[in-house]
Design a protein around this motif. Structure first.
Motif, mmCIF file in Angstrom:
data_model
loop_
_atom_site.group_PDB
_atom_site.id
_atom_site.type_symbol
_atom_site.label_atom_id
_atom_site.label_comp_id
_atom_site.label_asym_id
_atom_site.label_seq_id
_atom_site.Cartn_x
_atom_site.Cartn_y
_atom_site.Cartn_z
ATOM 1 N N GLY A 25 0.789 -1.232 0.000
ATOM 2 C CA GLY A 25 0.000 0.000 0.000
ATOM 3 C C GLY A 25 0.819 1.279 0.000
ATOM 4 N N ILE A 26 2.068 1.200 -0.462
ATOM 5 C CA ILE A 26 2.846 2.437 -0.568
ATOM 6 C C ILE A 26 2.949 2.828 -2.052
ATOM 7 C CG2 ILE A 26 4.169 2.205 1.579
ATOM 8 C CD1 ILE A 26 6.487 1.048 -0.045
ATOM 9 N N PRO A 27 2.973 4.137 -2.345
ATOM 10 C CA PRO A 27 2.942 4.546 -3.752
ATOM 11 C C PRO A 27 4.250 4.289 -4.496
ATOM 12 C CG PRO A 27 3.111 6.476 -2.330
ATOM 13 C CD PRO A 27 2.943 5.286 -1.421
ATOM 14 N N GLN A 28 4.102 3.989 -5.786
ATOM 15 C CA GLN A 28 5.250 3.847 -6.696
ATOM 16 C C GLN A 28 5.526 5.224 -7.290
ATOM 17 O OE1 GLN A 28 4.111 1.847 -10.281
ATOM 18 N NE2 GLN A 28 6.168 1.790 -11.142
ATOM 19 N N ILE A 29 6.743 5.689 -7.162
ATOM 20 C CA ILE A 29 7.119 6.970 -7.767
ATOM 21 C C ILE A 29 8.114 6.666 -8.877
ATOM 22 C CG2 ILE A 29 8.170 9.235 -7.368
ATOM 23 C CD1 ILE A 29 7.217 9.047 -4.461
ATOM 24 N N SER A 30 7.609 6.610 -10.107
ATOM 25 C CA SER A 30 8.451 6.273 -11.256
ATOM 26 C C SER A 30 8.732 7.544 -12.044
ATOM 27 C CB SER A 30 7.729 5.239 -12.138
ATOM 28 O OG SER A 30 8.261 5.266 -13.452
ATOM 29 N N THR A 31 9.995 7.957 -12.078
ATOM 30 C CA THR A 31 10.326 9.166 -12.849
ATOM 31 C C THR A 31 10.075 8.925 -14.340
ATOM 32 O OG1 THR A 31 12.633 8.478 -12.588
ATOM 33 C CG2 THR A 31 11.907 10.356 -11.289
#
Ligand code: AP5
Ligand code: MG
Length: 213
Positions: A25-31
């Motif tokens: 449940g943690i967000p994916q931060i994909s540049t």
């Protein structure tokens, strides 16, 4: 839990990130995803970034650092986050350390997904992604039930502009020269968790969960 997913193009960062989102449940931060969104929306940043992305070069550090700095102030990152494809240079990693110190956050693990270069070309040229929901597939290793259609939402699958042989071979070279030094950088901070990235997608996810538990 604050994580970095490190690994060469095609190692499975995005594939494993989606599974981590579902389980933790943690967000994916994909540049990469953020930049592709900017390209799609034809923003000034997107149009500038596209030149680099299409040739397999890295977008300038200050551009991606700005994106990540802003993203990490969003409330959904309070219980944790996972950075996918960032940092990619030592200056990006040093700047991330400063941003996190300012936010009073620590990194817990750098998951380094290891796959030999010979396997990566085939993974990337066969990758397909859903236009609507972003789910990832592979024409041979992870095919959709109906060709060209997303299993989850029925959306149309597309091939990324940078997944052709010429651009991939450049991306692999750029990884070796500019991103690989991060392995030593995070090893030096005792944060590196090497994961064998070859095998079934679910088995690799099991290896990551073992490291995180
Ligand atoms: P980005 O989008 O981050 O691309 P990348 O790092 O090249 O990584 P990929 O997304 O191609 O690979 P992945 O590891 O996510 O693999 P996936 O899970 O999809 O960056 C794109 C561009 O944006 C860069 O070139 C640069 O220009 C710019 N950029 C982005 N971030 C930047 C930064 N921080 N600084 C500067 N510039 C930046 O898997 C690949 C395929 O393999 C899929 O088809 C999948 O189904 C399949 N697969 C996955 N796991 C397995 C398995 N175990 N066995 C067989 N097949 C598998
Ligand atoms: Mg990816």
């Amino acid at each position: 839990m604050n994580l970095i997913l490190l690994g060469p193009p095609g190692a499975g960062k995005g594939t494993q990130a989606k599974k981590l989102v579902d389980s933790y449940g943690i967000p994916q931060i994909s540049t990469g995803d953020m930049l592709r969104e900017a390209v799609k929306n034809q923003t000034q940043l997107g149009m500038e970034a596209k030149k680099y992305m299409d040739s397999g070069q890295l977008v300038p550090d200050e551009v991606v650092i700005g994106l990540v700095r802003e993203r990490l102030t969003k409330p959904d990152t309070e219980k944790g986050f996972m950075l996918d494809g960032f940092p990619r240079t030592v200056p990006q990693a040093e700047e991330l350390d400063k941003v996190l110190a300012g936010l009073k956050k620590d990194l817990n693990h750098v998951i380094s997904i290891e796959v030999a270069n010979e396997e990566l070309m085939g993974r990337l040229t066969g990758r397909r992604t859903c236009k609507a929901c972003g789910s990832g597939y592979h024409v041979i290793f992870d095919p959709p039930k109906t060709e060209g259609k997303c299993d989850k939402c029925g959306g149309e699958l597309y091939q990324r502009d940078d997944d052709n042989e010429a651009t991939v071979s450049n991306r692999l070279k750029v990884y070796d020269s500019q991103t690989k030094p991060l392995i030593d950088y995070y090893q030096g901070k005792s944060l590196l968790r090497p994961i064998d990235g070859v095998g079934a997608i679910d088995d690799i996810f099991g290896r990551i969960k073992t490291v995180l538990s």
